[in-house]
Design a protein around this motif. Structure first.
Motif, short mmCIF file in Angstrom:
data_model
loop_
_atom_site.label_atom_id
_atom_site.label_comp_id
_atom_site.label_asym_id
_atom_site.label_seq_id
_atom_site.Cartn_x
_atom_site.Cartn_y
_atom_site.Cartn_z
N ASP A 130 0.84 -1.19 0.00
CA ASP A 130 0.00 0.00 0.00
C ASP A 130 0.87 1.24 0.00
O ASP A 130 1.09 1.83 1.03
N LEU A 131 1.39 1.68 -1.12
CA LEU A 131 0.98 1.31 -2.46
C LEU A 131 2.17 1.29 -3.40
O LEU A 131 2.03 1.41 -4.58
N LYS A 132 3.35 1.10 -2.84
CA LYS A 132 4.54 1.22 -3.68
C LYS A 132 4.67 0.08 -4.67
O LYS A 132 5.07 0.28 -5.82
N GLY A 133 4.28 -1.12 -4.25
CA GLY A 133 4.23 -2.21 -5.21
C GLY A 133 3.22 -1.94 -6.31
O GLY A 133 3.43 -2.29 -7.48
N GLY A 134 2.10 -1.30 -5.95
CA GLY A 134 1.09 -0.94 -6.95
C GLY A 134 1.61 0.06 -7.97
O GLY A 134 1.26 0.00 -9.15
N LEU A 135 2.45 0.98 -7.53
CA LEU A 135 3.03 1.94 -8.47
C LEU A 135 3.98 1.26 -9.45
O LEU A 135 4.07 1.65 -10.61
N VAL A 136 4.68 0.23 -8.98
CA VAL A 136 5.54 -0.55 -9.89
C VAL A 136 4.68 -1.26 -10.93
O VAL A 136 5.01 -1.28 -12.12
N VAL A 137 3.56 -1.84 -10.48
CA VAL A 137 2.63 -2.51 -11.41
C VAL A 137 2.13 -1.51 -12.45
O VAL A 137 2.10 -1.80 -13.65
N MET A 138 1.72 -0.33 -12.00
CA MET A 138 1.23 0.70 -12.93
C MET A 138 2.29 1.05 -13.96
O MET A 138 2.02 1.12 -15.17
N LEU A 139 3.52 1.28 -13.49
CA LEU A 139 4.61 1.67 -14.38
C LEU A 139 4.87 0.63 -15.45
O LEU A 139 4.95 0.95 -16.65
N THR A 385 4.39 -9.45 -11.42
CA THR A 385 4.19 -9.83 -12.83
C THR A 385 2.72 -10.09 -13.12
O THR A 385 2.19 -9.64 -14.14
N GLU A 386 2.07 -10.83 -12.21
CA GLU A 386 0.66 -11.20 -12.43
C GLU A 386 -0.22 -9.97 -12.64
O GLU A 386 -1.00 -9.89 -13.60
N ARG A 387 -0.08 -8.97 -11.74
CA ARG A 387 -0.98 -7.83 -11.81
C ARG A 387 -0.54 -6.82 -12.87
O ARG A 387 -1.37 -6.11 -13.44
N ALA A 388 0.75 -6.74 -13.17
CA ALA A 388 1.20 -5.89 -14.27
C ALA A 388 0.68 -6.44 -15.61
O ALA A 388 0.25 -5.68 -16.48
N GLN A 389 0.71 -7.75 -15.77
CA GLN A 389 0.16 -8.36 -16.98
C GLN A 389 -1.34 -8.14 -17.07
O GLN A 389 -1.89 -7.90 -18.16
N LEU A 390 -2.04 -8.20 -15.94
CA LEU A 390 -3.49 -7.99 -15.93
C LEU A 390 -3.81 -6.59 -16.44
O LEU A 390 -4.67 -6.42 -17.33
N SER A 391 -3.17 -5.57 -15.89
CA SER A 391 -3.43 -4.20 -16.34
C SER A 391 -2.99 -3.98 -17.78
O SER A 391 -3.68 -3.32 -18.56
N ALA A 392 -1.84 -4.52 -18.13
CA ALA A 392 -1.34 -4.34 -19.50
C ALA A 392 -2.28 -4.97 -20.51
O ALA A 392 -2.55 -4.38 -21.57
N LEU A 393 -2.81 -6.14 -20.20
CA LEU A 393 -3.75 -6.78 -21.11
C LEU A 393 -5.00 -5.93 -21.28
O LEU A 393 -5.51 -5.75 -22.40
N LEU A 394 -5.50 -5.38 -20.19
CA LEU A 394 -6.66 -4.49 -20.26
C LEU A 394 -6.35 -3.27 -21.13
O LEU A 394 -7.14 -2.91 -22.03
#
Length: 412
Positions: A130-139, A385-394
């Motif tokens: 909360d929420l630095k890993g989330g920012l990596v996923v977004m990037l 990786t899992e959540r970065a791929q999820l957002s990227a696919l969207l």
């Protein structure tokens, strides 16, 4: 079935796992507690260094100060750090708003300051979920989009704010302005502990009641005093009894301040409390009840009681427009072989703000983890990786037309 040109970018994200772990660990090591202004600015500089590779228009945006009640019952102004905006392709037919926050709940002097690997898949550290890993996923999701040949039909804006953990009062006008012209919002709060997305969310407000009495000597003339702490205790009890009177509404007295020398009748007490609401109607009802309680004390000889605060976040329902965005995310998850649930949450975040400003959104696209807001906060490394791929696919499916914003119904 994932399209070959999209699959290539998802495979690229998998090659970035080590870098994502490195960034999360490095960013967690920068204390960015909500009131640690220098720390947030240091973290923002690290974000600028990494997000600038997206080649968007980057702006540092000043925010107005917020007002709070100090320990003496006086209203004071609190300076806020600037927000960061990055925007690209503002004229594209599809416009997305991606939001994350830079602040954490861990103050500058909090003992929890450094990340530690608990095992090969678990990182314990301040803000890792909360929420630095989330920012990596977004990037990384945006980097994948920018590598995608069909990217030109999607424009995006990133807003990174410094005050989410304290209600986003300073950044809410920016969130409102940034929502204009956007079709949907993506917010990178951590997923729930089991990996589910947060669906319907409650609203929230933080309040203070300042109770003034009259001081006197506790031995010589206590009868001349008016004990503000005793009055505060009565008010606290009456407020707490509002729990259970409306479904889903909760009121939590969280902090009491006041008093001084033990031989003096205290003339000041401050009660700080949080309210969570399930509907808009809850707000009017509970405020009416609070004002009725306070009127009793204003009518007592020698006492006064005043209220400070507001509802900073209104409820976010699982309305049809939000459901349509969730359906897109869940469909992408299925194609990635990731089963994702959706659950209501008593928590709130900037997803509440975007919904109030007319923007449907999914607000838990960040990492999987647990125990946020505690020294046991963890993030599961494989979720990067899992959540970065999820957002990227969207993102790429919106760009390619495989998913369409036409499927999102208008907000009533």
């Amino acid at each position: 079935m994932i399209e070959p040109d999209i699959a290539a970018q998802l495979e690229w994200i998998a090659t970035q796992q080590q870098h994502m772990v490195f960034l999360t660990q490095a960013w967690s090591s920068i204390n960015s507690g909500s009131y640690h202004l220098d720390g947030i600015r240091k973290f923002r500089a690290a974000l600028e260094d990494n997000f600038r590779w997206l080649e968007g228009e980057m702006q540092v945006i000043p925010l107005a100060p917020i007002t709070q009640i100090d320990s003496q019952g006086a209203e004071i102004q609190i300076e806020m750090v600037e927000a960061l905006s990055i925007r690209k392709r503002p004229d594209a037919p599809i416009q997305l708003l991606l939001v994350g926050h830079m602040d954490t709940v861990y103050a500058k002097d909090h003992p929890f300051q450094s990340p530690v690997f608990l095992d090969e898949n678990t990182l314990n550290g301040p803000g890792v979920a909360d929420l630095k890993g989330g920012l990596v996923v977004m990037l990384k999701a945006l980097e994948a989009l920018e590598r995608f040949a069909g990217k030109e039909s999607v424009g995006w804006q990133v807003i990174l704010n410094p005050d989410e953990e304290i209600g986003s009062q300073a950044s809410d006008p920016l969130l409102k302005q940034s929502s204009i012209g956007k079709h949907l919002g993506l917010i990178y709060e951590p997923a729930l502990a089991d990996g589910s997305l947060a669906g319907a969310r409650k609203g929230s407000g933080n309040f203070s009641i300042i109770i003034n009495g009259k001081s006197a000597h506790a031995g010589r003339n206590p009868q001349d005093g008016r004990n503000a702490i005793v009055a505060c205790a009565e008010i606290t009890t009456q407020l707490f009894e509002l729990n259970g009177k409306r479904e889903g509404l909760t009121l939590n007295p969280g902090k009491v301040e006041g008093g001084g020398a033990l031989n003096t009748v205290p003339d000041l007490a401050i009660l700080r409390f949080n309210i969570r609401t399930q509907t808009h109607e809850d707000e009017a009802w509970v405020m009416g009840e609070i004002h009725s309680i306070l009127e009793q004390f204003d009518n007592r000889n020698g006492f006064s009681a005043r209220l400070h605060g507001c509802f900073t976040r209104q409820p976010k329902p699982m309305a049809p427009a939000n459901q349509a965005v969730f359906d897109m995310v869940l469909a992408c998850g299925r194609d990635l072989g990731v089963s994702i649930g959706v659950k209501p949450s008593g928590g709130c975040c900037d997803g509440n703000n975007l919904w109030r400003h007319g923007l449907p959104n999914v607000d838990t696209l960040g990492v999987r983890g647990a125990h946020i807001h505690s020294e046991q906060e963890i993030m599961y490394l494989d979720s990067l990786t899992e959540r970065a791929q999820l957002s990227a696919l969207l993102l790429m499916r919106l760009a390619s037309g495989a998913l369409t914003i036409d499927s999102i119904p208008p907000i009533d």
